[in-house]
Design an enzyme around this catalytic site. Sequence first.
Site, PDB file in Angstrom:
ATOM      1  N   SER A  82       5.548   0.560  12.394  1.00 36.09           N
ATOM      2  CA  SER A  82       6.023   1.584  12.760  1.00 36.09           C
ATOM      3  C   SER A  82       7.305   1.188  13.580  1.00 36.09           C
ATOM      4  CB  SER A  82       5.258   1.785  14.840  1.00 36.09           C
ATOM      5  OG  SER A  82       6.043   2.972  15.360  1.00 36.09           O
ATOM      6  N   GLY A  83       8.477   1.935  13.318  1.00 35.96           N
ATOM      7  CA  GLY A  83       9.446   1.626  13.441  1.00 35.96           C
ATOM      8  C   GLY A  83      10.714   0.922  12.190  1.00 35.96           C
ATOM      9  N   THR A 116      10.140   6.260   7.857  1.00 40.17           N
ATOM     10  CA  THR A 116      10.054   7.999   6.999  1.00 40.17           C
ATOM     11  C   THR A 116      11.686   7.982   6.639  1.00 40.17           C
ATOM     12  OG1 THR A 116       9.020   8.415   8.998  1.00 40.17           O
ATOM     13  CG2 THR A 116      10.095  10.094   8.162  1.00 40.17           C
ATOM     14  N   ASN A 148       8.770   2.146  18.760  1.00 37.84           N
ATOM     15  CA  ASN A 148       9.253   3.412  17.652  1.00 37.84           C
ATOM     16  C   ASN A 148       9.416   4.349  18.914  1.00 37.84           C
ATOM     17  OD1 ASN A 148      10.800   4.445  15.935  1.00 37.84           O
ATOM     18  ND2 ASN A 148       9.137   4.486  14.367  1.00 37.84           N
ATOM     19  N   SER A 185       7.846   7.619  16.131  1.00 37.54           N
ATOM     20  CA  SER A 185       6.264   6.790  15.354  1.00 37.54           C
ATOM     21  C   SER A 185       6.029   8.056  14.319  1.00 37.54           C
ATOM     22  CB  SER A 185       5.826   5.911  15.948  1.00 37.54           C
ATOM     23  OG  SER A 185       4.204   5.360  15.086  1.00 37.54           O
ATOM     24  N   SER A 186       5.135   8.207  13.329  1.00 34.88           N
ATOM     25  CA  SER A 186       4.349   8.691  12.393  1.00 34.88           C
ATOM     26  C   SER A 186       3.109   7.862  12.715  1.00 34.88           C
ATOM     27  CB  SER A 186       4.456   8.564  10.827  1.00 34.88           C
ATOM     28  OG  SER A 186       5.718   9.193  10.744  1.00 34.88           O
ATOM     29  N   GLY A 203       1.479   1.159   8.290  1.00 34.37           N
ATOM     30  CA  GLY A 203       1.082   0.238   8.252  1.00 34.37           C
ATOM     31  C   GLY A 203       0.086  -1.134   8.972  1.00 34.37           C
ATOM     32  N   GLU A 209      -1.881  -2.872  11.726  1.00 33.61           N
ATOM     33  CA  GLU A 209      -1.234  -2.715  12.940  1.00 33.61           C
ATOM     34  C   GLU A 209      -2.853  -3.690  13.580  1.00 33.61           C
ATOM     35  OE1 GLU A 209      -2.366   1.055  14.872  1.00 33.61           O
ATOM     36  OE2 GLU A 209       0.327   1.389  14.036  1.00 33.61           O
TER      37      GLU A 209
END
Length: 1512
Positions: free
Chosen positions: A155-156, A160, A206, A209-210, A434, A436
């Site tokens: 994330s971050g 995207t 992030n 974050s998605s 990704g 985690e």
Amino acid sequence: MAAPVIIVGSHVWVEDPHLAWIDGQVTRIDGQNIHVRTNKGKTVVTSVYFPKDTEASPGGVDDMTKLSYLHEPGVLQNLETRYELNHIYTYTGNILIAVNPFQRLPHLYATDMMEQYKGIGLGELSPHVFAIGDAAYRAMINEGKSNSILVSGESGAGKTETTKMLMRYLAFLGGRSGVEGRTVEQQVLESNPVLEAFGNAKTLRNNNSSRFGKFVEIQFDKHGRISGAAIRTYLLERSRVCQISDPERNYHCFYLLCAAPPEDIKKYKLGNPQSFHYLNQSSCYELDGVDDASEYLETRRAMDVVGISNEEQEAIFRVVAAILHLGNIDFGLGEEIDSSVIKDENSRFHLNLAAELLMCNAKSLEDALIRRVMVTPEEIITKTLDPDNAIASRDTLAKTIYSHLFDWIVNKINTSIGQDPRSKSIIGVLDIYGFESFKCNSFEQFCINFTNEKLQQHFNQHVFKMEQEEYTKEEIDWSYIEFIDNQDVLDLIEKKPGGIISLLDEACMFPKSTHETFSNKLFQTFKGHERFSKPKLSQTDFTISHYAGEVTYQSNHFIDKNKDYIVAEHQALFTASNCSFVAGLFHALHEDSSRSSKFSSIGSRFKQQLHSLMETLNGTEPHYIRCIKPNNILKPGIFENFNVIHQLRCGGVLEAIRISCAGYPTRLAFYDFLERFGLLAPEVLDGNYDDEVACQMILDKKGLRDYQVGKTKIFLRAGQMAELDARRAEVLGNAARVIQRQFRTWIARKKFRSIRNAAIVLQSFLRGEIARTVHKKLIIEAAALRFQKNFRRYIARKSFVTNRSAAVVLQTGFKGMIARNEFRLRRQTKAAIVIQAHWRGQRAYAYYIRLKKAAIVTQCAWRCRLARRELRMLKLAARETGALKDAKDKLEKRVEELTWRLQLEKRLRTDLEEAKVQEVAKLQEALHTMRSQLKEATVMVLKEQEAARIAIEEAGSVKKEPVVVEDTEKINSLSNEIEKLKGMLSSETHKADEATQAYRSALVQNEELSKRLDEAGKKINQLQDSVQRFQEKVSNLESENKVLRQQSLALSPASRALALRPKTTIIQMQRTPERFTFSNGETKQIQEPETEDRPQKSLNQKQLENQELLLKSISEDIGFSEGKPVAACLIYKCLIHWRSFEVERTNIFNRIIETIASAIEMQENDDVLCYWLSNSATLLMLLERTLKAGNIPPSRHRAMSTSLFGRVSQSFIGSPQSVGFPFMNGRAIGGGLDELRQVEAKYPALLFKQQLTAYLEKIYGVIRDRMKREIAPLLAVCIQAPRQPRSGLIKGRSHNNFEAQKALSAHWQSIVTCLNGHLRTMRANYVPSLLISKVFGQIFSFINVQLFNSLVLRRECCSFSNGEYVKTGLAELEKWCHDATEEFAGSAWDELKHIRQAVGFLVIHQKPKKSLHEITTELCPVLTVQQLYRISTMYSDDKYGTHSVSSEVMGSMRQTVSEDTNKSFLLDDDSSIPFSLEDISKSMPNVEVAEIDPPPLIRQNTSFMFLLERSD
């Protein structure tokens, strides 16, 4: 992996607790341990180390497979080095690593950058996300196979944004219009804001974050155009709706809705986010730099774009608001045991609001939250939930609603975009979470890491496949290389039966299962599994050893989060909702709720989705992008080593490196190997061996065994490179010691010489000091003598001066007395003379004054007389001609009045003369009749008197008595009548005299009027000529505007008819003869009947035949005559002779344009294009200098035609032959263009001029673009110097070096040959020099753009040797410009200023000593700081080993670039037309068109005899 060979002095990487890895130099070796002195000054003893490449490029390498040492610290150092230079993309084979810069870099993603990467092979230009997109697209087009691009990262990391860039580039390559004017790719891109609003949230790492996985399928047709798309989503984080941790946020849509406009907030019964339970669990409500109110409006606009109607949007946000209100419903203990009720009025209020927004019954909603209905064979049991279970029921309902809402939005977007069932292939872009690993890892992290394990296996297989392809391509043995697989972890998770997911599903099926029982089952099942372990301090946690490291999961909520069922009460509640949208969310699940007892869970459903995704990926050719987040504070310019290493490990990059290290990690081309290790065997370089054989000999000499020789590369096992470097360092060390010995000898000898020279200098100084002392003594003695001599001379001179001064004083006194006496006498004499002169002057002056006054009076009188005469003449002229401002209108009125008077007087004079003649004739006839009657009466009277006298005489005897004569009355009447006739005669005679006098006076007056009319006509002609000259320029501009307006009107038949209507009226009025009648002093215009058209059908047919003959003649190549294009001159002469420019309607112009178009259409011969370019330019020049556009409106034209002035002016313009001007004959044309009178062109002629200009620009553009296409392939090989053969490395072989230099310049010679060929072609066709210089100027500008862009995009081009190579090639172009002369080359050499200065910057020495001011003002004033920074960061000296600019200059450049990131370092090609029609007309000399001989085809035709006439 064998330990690398390390010696004392080697540079190595060792572990560091702060920087992860730090470099240093080996100072001592103790067995397995080494002592390393780091660059921080510390000494480290360790057994874990990696060799460092001391010859690595200071700017890093684009592809990390080119690293001499492929290991973890080498990869980390390369990424950090490139990140500091803002090079955020790096290859590892065909895997792209993207490091998030945390700042805008728009110059990297502009359209010109897309053009640079279009069709370029992977690795040819600098690493870029566009290169991956282009590789996928080209593979799909060429191989017809679907491709996929897998974007991963934590994330971050920028997944995207990377996906957006990929979508933009794929849309650039294959975009096409979609439904309702929107393109498919636009809809996909514009769906991102909607999905981000409902699927993204702020996390610890992030702000956006998605929280779901997304796979975008872009569908292409057989032509490679985008035909459809679909978006697949995976594993939305449902638990975030109800549970968030501080300082994270819930999904963006909740905060956007709370920041909506007041009317929306009132509609949805919302308030501050802090008042909602689902939002106030965290203290973070706002994001820095984000305005939720504006984002809400942007989201609504994006929903409009993707096809979500306003009604559906209202329903969506009603559901979102209802979820917030659901979260505020709290429960308390009921009266019964294990029962619950609504806690308070606030909870009841939110319950009613939620029911209102969901359009369902509030009581039914309450029952659905706190009651459950259990159906047994015997009875139906209603159970009340306790407060905890009621809260869980509430949260389950909220998560279910939100999950279904998100799925509905995704399906709606897919429906709006539309899928193409006939698509040939797809390119899938996977944007997925990704790996985690947090302090607390739950079921979501378990699923995410399971996904990454699956993708990592796919990634490992792809990397191993790449290795196999590389080894197979180089024809080396790879059968024994071990493949690293993670199948055991996947079996641990997903194997059926016995996997973790299977055991979890089994636990979920039993109502009494808890997380403790589930954990115990896991511990029993996987007790001996090497990938599974149990933490010591926890009874329910378990640890899995993933490819990226160990992760400990907390199983507390695994069972709850894995359950995927719909509560029957919830289903019934919303199915019965009055809102069709809410009912539709649950309608699709109605069948699922009534299905059999087959159990379904989140884990099993996710495993099925993942299996489907892997099947899709396995059916495509994969491409990988690994996104890296350089720091956790999300700031630019910060690179945290430990964080990056963790992400590299999680992203599988280090796993791919381990796979490479399992084989042959070091791969060097033969040339690079010889260049680096050739010094290990100098005798091999001295021999004439092939590169492959020479490499083999060097390796055999050093006794290496773990290597293989491919077709183009040397493959070395791990550790072999370090051993070679150690031996190379030993050779270099020995050489260094020899150099040191020689240098120390030189230092000692230099010191001896300096001591000896110092002694000599000291002796010289002492001797000089003694000499100076003696010299000083001598100087003192000489000074004393000079002092005595000068003192004595001073005493003598002083005495002499005193005596001479006294004598002079006496002489001065006597001479002054004599002079004063003489002066006094002269002054008296002069005063007398002055008095006399004044008296005589006064007397003469008085006489002069009197004479002057008399003369002035006389002159004034005479000048007054002349002035009055001149004033009368001026007043007369002013009254006749009027003021210049309105001269034209007044003169027309005056001339019309004079014309009317003249015509009236002429008619009156004619009528008066006729009346006079008739009256005189009548009077004469009456007089004659009266005279005859008078004569008859006189005769009768005489007869009667005679008869009376006879009778009296006969009657004499008769007695005299009074006799009454009977005819006395008749006589009296006759006498009276005679008197009357005499009076009438006298009166008529008087009238005749008066009429004669009036006639004479009228004749005199008519003569005066005729004279005045002639004078007025002359003045009118003069005034018309002057006004006509003043109006020429304005009329040309107005006519051009008229042409453009008529062209715009000609777009439709109706407008064309309207445009032609006034012209038809003018033509009819011009062709209609007019006559005037005068009646009672008024002028009347009488329209005579129209006459038939005079041109006969045979004449029209003859004219068509002449046109056909002309077109047939010019359609062939009729060449040139004395450098003048025959076709252009022929067309011009014929059009002038036929007076085609002056007619309102003709088709000859369109036929000429069609002939030119057919001649150049699809023409591959440049000679034909140059031929028509020359003819078009010449013909346009003739038209520009001859045609004059008329700007007289139709109404004014008709008014002028009714006046004498209008008719006269029309006769001069329309019929020059009738007034004696031989305008149309060949003699006048032959007199030169300067002697031609301009022709007033009509609309067709002006339109022909516009069309011919367009075709001239088109032909010019075709020639220019063909030259660009021909030169472009040559430029691709000219930007980078080809590597010299190994013979070029051997000294003393001048012949080989000469041949090498000749081969190097062959590509540049090809460009020069191409330029010479086109120059010869254009000169052979007599193309104007202006056009030749312009086309070569643009070609050189294209060369400048292509070479410069390639230079800044390819690292290998920014080297010293390559700069010398390009500079040599530019010298060839400079020589060509000199040989071509300035007439044809123009400013072409100046167009290469960017590449010249860039190459000059590459080859200058002592770059570190140059300041930024010197570089930007003296060395490279044209280049921007962005361009200089790009070149400086990519520069490498492969010849002398010099460095780039200093760190201070680099820092200043970096700061400037970071402040202004909108400017691109690439250049744009200019494809405009760099000349105007006026430029062509001014640059071309006059053309004597009359001297041009017509071709034989029309020379024999009698209709073209006018072409044979010559000028005198």
